[in-house]
Scaffold this motif. Structure first.
Motif, short mmCIF file in Angstrom:
data_model
loop_
_atom_site.label_atom_id
_atom_site.label_comp_id
_atom_site.label_asym_id
_atom_site.label_seq_id
_atom_site.Cartn_x
_atom_site.Cartn_y
_atom_site.Cartn_z
N THR A 1 1.28 -0.98 -0.22
CA THR A 1 -0.17 -0.12 0.21
C THR A 1 0.63 1.54 0.20
OG1 THR A 1 -1.93 -1.25 1.68
CG2 THR A 1 -1.13 1.72 1.65
N ILE A 2 0.43 1.65 -1.24
CA ILE A 2 1.78 3.64 -1.19
C ILE A 2 0.94 4.25 -0.17
CG2 ILE A 2 2.57 5.12 -2.75
CD1 ILE A 2 3.34 2.89 -4.36
N GLY A 3 1.12 4.58 0.43
CA GLY A 3 0.36 5.98 1.27
C GLY A 3 0.29 5.48 2.59
N PRO A 4 -0.64 5.88 3.35
CA PRO A 4 -1.29 6.05 4.74
C PRO A 4 -1.40 4.42 4.86
CG PRO A 4 -2.57 7.34 4.59
CD PRO A 4 -2.11 6.75 3.47
N GLY A 5 -0.57 3.13 5.95
CA GLY A 5 -0.68 1.63 6.30
C GLY A 5 -0.06 1.37 5.44
N GLY A 6 0.96 2.12 4.34
CA GLY A 6 2.20 1.17 4.16
C GLY A 6 3.15 0.77 4.73
N LEU A 7 3.71 -0.75 4.15
CA LEU A 7 4.48 -1.02 5.59
C LEU A 7 6.12 -0.89 5.12
CD1 LEU A 7 5.18 -3.81 7.35
CD2 LEU A 7 5.35 -5.19 5.05
N MET A 8 6.20 -0.12 6.21
CA MET A 8 7.83 0.76 6.10
C MET A 8 8.65 -0.33 6.32
SD MET A 8 6.99 4.24 8.09
CE MET A 8 8.39 4.66 7.63
N GLY A 9 8.61 -1.57 6.77
CA GLY A 9 8.86 -2.87 7.82
C GLY A 9 8.37 -3.54 8.95
N TRP A 10 9.44 -4.19 9.51
CA TRP A 10 8.78 -5.36 10.86
C TRP A 10 9.84 -5.68 11.51
CZ3 TRP A 10 8.37 -6.93 5.34
CH2 TRP A 10 9.00 -8.22 5.68
N HIS A 11 10.00 -6.18 12.67
CA HIS A 11 10.84 -6.71 13.27
C HIS A 11 10.83 -7.61 14.14
CE1 HIS A 11 13.51 -2.83 12.55
NE2 HIS A 11 11.96 -2.39 11.89
N CYS A 12 11.48 -9.25 14.11
CA CYS A 12 10.65 -10.00 15.02
C CYS A 12 10.65 -9.79 16.82
CB CYS A 12 11.64 -11.20 14.56
SG CYS A 12 11.53 -11.69 13.10
N PHE A 13 9.89 -10.05 17.05
CA PHE A 13 10.04 -9.80 18.74
C PHE A 13 10.82 -11.16 19.55
CE2 PHE A 13 7.77 -9.87 23.44
CZ PHE A 13 8.75 -9.16 23.52
N ASN A 14 11.62 -11.01 20.22
CA ASN A 14 12.64 -11.50 20.46
C ASN A 14 11.92 -12.48 21.84
OD1 ASN A 14 14.25 -12.13 18.20
ND2 ASN A 14 15.46 -10.53 19.67
N GLY A 15 10.74 -11.81 22.66
CA GLY A 15 10.26 -12.83 23.87
C GLY A 15 9.51 -14.03 22.87
N ALA A 16 8.68 -14.40 24.19
CA ALA A 16 7.78 -15.64 24.10
C ALA A 16 6.75 -15.08 22.80
CB ALA A 16 7.56 -16.76 24.99
N SER A 17 5.92 -14.15 23.82
CA SER A 17 4.62 -13.18 23.44
C SER A 17 4.86 -11.63 23.30
CB SER A 17 3.38 -13.75 24.13
OG SER A 17 3.76 -13.31 24.95
N ILE A 18 3.79 -11.56 22.26
CA ILE A 18 4.37 -9.55 22.34
C ILE A 18 2.85 -9.00 22.80
CG2 ILE A 18 3.40 -9.73 19.52
CD1 ILE A 18 5.68 -7.16 19.42
N CYS B 1 4.90 0.82 24.15
CA CYS B 1 4.86 1.87 24.60
C CYS B 1 6.35 2.72 24.43
CB CYS B 1 4.44 2.98 25.83
SG CYS B 1 6.18 1.79 27.11
N ARG B 2 6.90 4.49 24.20
CA ARG B 2 7.98 4.99 23.61
C ARG B 2 8.58 6.08 24.51
NH1 ARG B 2 7.95 9.44 20.06
NH2 ARG B 2 10.31 9.14 19.04
N ASP B 3 9.14 5.76 24.83
CA ASP B 3 9.92 7.22 25.61
C ASP B 3 10.41 8.17 24.94
OD1 ASP B 3 11.22 9.34 27.21
OD2 ASP B 3 12.47 7.72 28.35
N VAL C 1 8.58 -3.09 25.68
CA VAL C 1 7.94 -4.06 25.28
C VAL C 1 6.73 -5.32 26.28
CG1 VAL C 1 6.63 -5.22 23.50
CG2 VAL C 1 7.88 -3.63 22.62
N THR C 2 5.55 -5.85 26.29
CA THR C 2 5.23 -6.61 27.23
C THR C 2 5.38 -7.72 26.48
OG1 THR C 2 2.93 -5.62 27.59
CG2 THR C 2 4.04 -4.66 28.96
N ALA D 1 6.10 -12.68 32.13
CA ALA D 1 6.37 -12.07 32.86
C ALA D 1 7.25 -10.67 32.74
CB ALA D 1 5.32 -12.54 34.21
N GLU D 2 7.78 -10.35 32.07
CA GLU D 2 8.51 -9.62 31.60
C GLU D 2 8.23 -8.69 30.68
OE1 GLU D 2 11.72 -12.42 30.74
OE2 GLU D 2 11.27 -12.36 28.76
N ILE D 3 9.31 -7.41 30.70
CA ILE D 3 9.26 -6.90 29.30
C ILE D 3 10.70 -5.76 28.58
CG2 ILE D 3 8.80 -3.57 29.29
CD1 ILE D 3 7.61 -4.00 32.02
N HIS D 4 10.30 -6.24 27.42
CA HIS D 4 11.97 -5.61 26.61
C HIS D 4 12.12 -4.53 26.55
CE1 HIS D 4 12.69 -11.07 25.41
NE2 HIS D 4 11.23 -10.44 26.31
#
Length: 721
Positions: free
Chosen positions: A386-403, A407-409, A417-418, A423-426
């Motif tokens: 999709t070119i425009g809003p919603g277009g994919l800029m990239g993706w990153h694998c989460f290394n925990g068991a579940s996502i 939130c962002r500082d 990431v919870t 029961a941990e925060i990455h």
């Protein structure tokens, strides 16, 4: 006879002739590569794990992982119930025999079957892999199984089994690394081959493997299935040489209904009186499908792989791929043709591996590649974006068991990431790579609730810790939240929450500093709820607004520039910009349907977070984080063109200066007047523009020199439509 009757009879004869031609052609080929010739559901409830072909009569043998059964199917994949035999490893019983049947292979030189099983010890849980040999009636050739030697190092997960007649050894697949591993009949590792793939964390491997002997009888190929992780399963079966290069045409799994691929085997399959080169495979629903392989000659040009389309920071599509020609670094001895929506737009030299499209159309766009060598052209490979809003800029694998949520500082761009299961925060950096401590270890914060609560929503609390910021975290098991420092230290006891309706806060959370409130989705009433730091409902919020339509996913994000929220809806699988503390409802939204099937299941979308002109989306089904383009709002403009004349000249700098210092009229397009795109109109803008025009300074940021939307539209500056 009249000319009209002659014409009518001629047209009728022409139609009959064309029908005859089509019928004759259909006798040559009934299907294209990747088409399903036949499906069998006779073993759908049998938890199938692998399949092999009995070359003595063209029949098949399939294994059940947990039932401890081996099924015999004839050449049409009809189950021969009288030939069903018991697994030599015994049936699965978690208390007395925790063994899973993982693979089966037919040994041509002896006419026997080899089986592979995973066994977990009852005490201690240690895992081992064992192999038995039996005849086609189920009689053991040797009483004791062969124990496979598992190399030290990362955990392995062996799946599938296939016979190699060239070496009289067997191959299996490590579905964790994607490596093909060869064992001798004594259980020792002979060699290990890597599949050709992109970054390992972005690749999903199937659970099957097959060795195919070349027609010359002297060489062989290995087949493995893989795909991008955002597809939630393998999308293609690739043919590899024994030195880990691709050979032959890949087989698309697009028509296979299942999400994963277990065992598979090549075959000649009779379909409507025509023999087809075919691939017989099992999907994760235990259905068996026969796919047409089309032309399988090894001399065909192998198409590029890992063909991905993403948007860059300016919203332009960036295409990347891996070549598999015969030249240096896989270059093709010929050209690579690029098509956009079916139309040729560029031809490259055979070693090209990337392209940025600077003139893309808006909306969903499909790109395709065809590689040409001296003798042949490859199959066409595709990617859609999709070119425009919603277009994919990239993706990153989460290394925990579940996502779940993120939130962002804003002070440094760090992402938290919870992980509910662990029961941990990455802690991730702004580019979503994992942050490490001084010893190079990943920074992972423990749950402030201990290990008994599954972590849910998380928000960056900018007013906490005297303005330095803290984290506010909720539990999925209790209606409670707790504040913690950025280093993981709990600050205070748990805060009971008092939702106005229901007791379920199983959603993401975000902080709205203008309302001094935390916002989350009440998943019982599908409403956006505001609560204070003490856990009480905030009166007056949300403001009056039109009723929200649709069922929420679990994500919510606050966007401070325009004082609005973003959330995801299951209905239509979309992200929508919502009301804020003082704003009216908005119609800005975009679909998630183009990402992958992973965005479709109920509750698959978790946390959302705004960062620059993009939005981060936690996909709970795929355990990845997408970065999606938000795009620009307002009309198109040329940056620096304050008077919207279509030219960037000294008068534009004068207009900005007069507006700022002598109460001159406002620029026709404030966003265009922001010459350096810092989000503010101040003295730096006319200075920047004059320096560019007369002293060779940097040119204004996009959109420049051509008209376009603002890629950094969340800056509080607008341009009239």
């Amino acid at each position: 006879m009249s000319s009209g009757r002659i014409d009518k009879r001629f047209n009728t004869a022409k139609k009959i002739f064309l029908a005859f031609v089509l019928l004759a052609c259909s006798r040559v080929s009934y299907a294209d590569r990747g088409d399903i010739l036949h499906s069998s559901t006779g073993l759908s409830n049998k938890d199938l794990s692998d399949i092999c072909r009995d070359s003595s009569d063209g029949s098949y043998w399939a294994t059940s992982s947990t039932l401890g059964e081996i099924y015999h199917l004839d050449s049409t994949l009809t189950v021969q119930s009288q030939d069903q035999i018991a697994s030599p490893h015994g049936s699965f019983n978690i208390l007395s025999n925790p063994v899973l049947l993982r693979g089966i292979a037919y040994r041509e030189d002896t006419g026997t079957l080899l089986t592979l099983a995973l066994r977990r010890s009852i005490i201690g849980g240690q895992v081992s892999y064992e192999m038995h040999e039996i005849d086609t009636q189920g009689t053991l050739i040797a009483q004791d199984p062969v124990i496979l030697t598992v190399p030290e190092g990362p955990e392995v997960d062996y799946r599938g089994l296939t016979w190699d007649p060239l070496t009289s050894n067997v191959w299996t697949l490590d579905s964790v690394s994607g490596d093909f591993v060869q064992f001798n009949l004594g259980g020792s590792v002979v060699r290990s081959n890597s599949q050709v793939h992109s970054e390992s964390c972005k690749t999903t491997f199937g659970k099957g493997i097959h060795f195919e002997l070349h027609a010359n009888g002297a060489t062989g190929f290995l087949h493995g299935a893989q795909g991008e992780v955002i597809d939630l399963g393998p999308s293609t079966i690739y043919q590899h040489t024994l030195i880990s290069t691709l050979s032959g045409a890949p087989l698309s799994l697009e028509q296979v209904p299942g999400d994963d691929i277990y065992g598979f085997v090549t075959s000649i399959y009779l379909h409507e009186a025509v023999n087809h080169h075919a691939m017989v495979l099992i999907d994760n629903e235990s259905d068996i499908h026969v796919l047409d392989r089309g032309n399988i000659q090894s001399a065909v040009t192998v198409p590029p792989t890992s063909f991905t389309c993403t948007l860059n920071e300016n919203g332009f599509p960036e295409l990347n791929w891996i070549n598999h020609g015969n030249g240096a670094n896989g270059a093709y001895i010929g050209q690579i043709q690029l098509r956009r929506n079916g139309q040729l737009i560029q031809s490259f030299a055979g070693g090209t591996t990337s392209f940025t499209d600077l003139n893309p159309p808006n909306g969903e766009t499909t790109y395709s590649l065809i590689a040409q060598s001296v003798l042949s052209s490859s199959d066409e490979v595709f990617c859609t974006i999709t070119i425009g809003p919603g277009g994919l800029m990239g993706w990153h694998c989460f290394n925990g068991a579940s996502i779940f949520d993120l939130c962002r500082d804003p002070s440094n761009g760090d992402i938290y990431v919870t992980d509910p299961l662990n029961a941990e925060i990455h802690v991730l950096s702004a580019d979503l790579s994992g942050k490490t401590d001084g010893d190079g270890l990943p920074i992972i914060l423990p749950s402030p609730f201990g290990s008994n609560d599954r972590l849910g929503g998380i928000a960056f609390y900018s007013d906490g810790n005297e303005g330095a910021g803290t984290l506010m975290v909720t539990s999925l098991d209790r209606v409670i939240m707790r504040q913690m420092a950025l280093d993981g230290t709990p600050i205070e006891a748990g805060i009971p929450m008092s939702p106005p309706s229901g007791n379920n806060i199983g959603s993401g959370m975000t902080y709205n500093p203008s309302a001094e409130a935390f916002a989350y989705i009440d998943i019982d009433s599908d409403q956006l709820i505001h609560i204070s730091r003490t856990g009480n409902p905030v009166p007056g919020f949300p403001p009056t607004h039109p009723p929200l339509t649709g069922i929420f996913h679990r994500g919510i994000a606050y966007e401070p520039v325009e004082d609005r929220y973003f959330s995801a809806f299951e209905n239509g699988s979309r992200i929508e910009q919502l009301f804020g503390t003082g704003s009216s409802a908005t119609q800005f939204s975009f679909s998630l349907s183009g990402l992958s099937q992973g965005s479709q299941p109920s509750e698959s979308i978790g946390g959302l977070e705004i960062t620059g002109n993009s939005i981060l989306v936690a996909n709970r089904a795929a355990n990845v984080i997408y970065r999606l383009f938000l795009g620009a709002e307002g009309g198109e403009f040329i940056r620096g063109d304050s008077d919207m004349s279509g030219l960037v000249e000294m008068n534009d700098a004068v207009i900005i200066a007069e507006y700022l210092f002598v109460e001159g009229p406002a620029p026709a397009c404030p966003d265009a007047a922001d010459s350096n795109d810092d989000g503010f109109l101040d003295i730096s803008d006319p200075v920047y523009l004059l320096y560019h025009l007369f002293l060779g300074g940097d040119e204004p940021p996009s959109p420049y020199p051509s008209q376009g939307n603002d890629p950094t539209f969340l800056d509080g500056l607008d341009c009239p439509l």
